[in-house]
Design an enzyme around this catalytic site. Sequence first.
Site, PDB file in Angstrom:
ATOM      1  CG  ASP A 178      -0.141  -0.517   2.637  1.00 22.57           C
ATOM      2  OD1 ASP A 178       0.909  -0.460   2.740  1.00 22.57           O
ATOM      3  OD2 ASP A 178      -1.018  -0.925   3.588  1.00 22.57           O
ATOM      4  CG  ASN A 197      -8.924  -1.605  12.148  1.00 25.42           C
ATOM      5  OD1 ASN A 197      -7.879  -2.480  11.666  1.00 25.42           O
ATOM      6  ND2 ASN A 197      -9.401  -0.478  11.661  1.00 25.42           N
ATOM      7  CG  HIS A 245      -5.745  -2.286   8.952  1.00 24.32           C
ATOM      8  ND1 HIS A 245      -5.968  -1.107   9.417  1.00 24.32           N
ATOM      9  CD2 HIS A 245      -4.478  -2.396   8.887  1.00 24.32           C
ATOM     10  CE1 HIS A 245      -4.862  -0.574   9.780  1.00 24.32           C
ATOM     11  NE2 HIS A 245      -3.994  -1.399   9.233  1.00 24.32           N
ATOM     12  CD  GLU A 276      -8.716   0.869   8.008  1.00 26.62           C
ATOM     13  OE1 GLU A 276      -8.675  -0.050   8.720  1.00 26.62           O
ATOM     14  OE2 GLU A 276      -7.980   1.884   8.138  1.00 26.62           O
TER      15      GLU A 276
END
Length: 239
Positions: A67, A134, A136, A141
């Site tokens: 990313d 979380n 990801h 996400e």
Amino acid sequence: MIIHVYPNAKTLAQAAATLLAAQITGKPGSVLGLATGSSPVATYQELIRLFQEKAVDFSQATTFNLDEYVSLPISHPCSYHAFMQVQLFDHVNFKASNLPDGNAKDLNRECRRYDAAIQRAGGIDLQLLGIGRNGHIGFNEPADSFSAGTQIVNLTDSTIQANKRFFPSEREVPRQAISMGIGTIMSARKIMLLATGEDKAEAVRGMVKGNVTPRLPASILHFHHRVTLLLDEGAASKI
Ligand code: GLP
């Protein structure tokens, strides 16, 4: 999922680097999927050490990173281009290294270009992953459905909070990124996920023990045949 638990981050990094080096030795022209964040840093240091000791040669290998932030100049010290340069690429000899272009004029086109480039290179042999608090992976996400290919993502507040430590202030953390999609990640032949520290324990528990759900993107890894989790005792403390 194969799960290895190490007493600390250092022994975990040594093991991860050994697995990456073994991949390169077994297939010198490997395509590696690489990750940013603090999780892989010690592993990259071990890889640099192995390279300096001439225990591994990356000259035929290609890399694709997961990313990159949108609209952050690659010269910015917090860009993932800069991160990878400083943490790894300046010190080893990959044949070619690729990251998504978060400054492309047409970001959707850039997403398609990135997936096509991965395909043209023969697909990813071994994908390295961290995990967000979380759950990801890459910058995928929690969502209502799993993403397919490389895509533009809006970062959640929890990710912005987690990543602001790298930036001078929270205001400067980009709100969007280009990330390999879940489909891109799942197409890798092998996957190796690294997690250290107790603040990852809840996400790791969800990934290992919970149901497969796009609300915890890493849970999709249950559907991959060759996944190895490398955890330290903190990250493994809730499984
Ligand atoms: C970032 C990256 C992820 C990384 C995650 C965890 O948001 N896009 O690829 O796995 O955060 O980062 P860290 O290793 O610093 O905890």
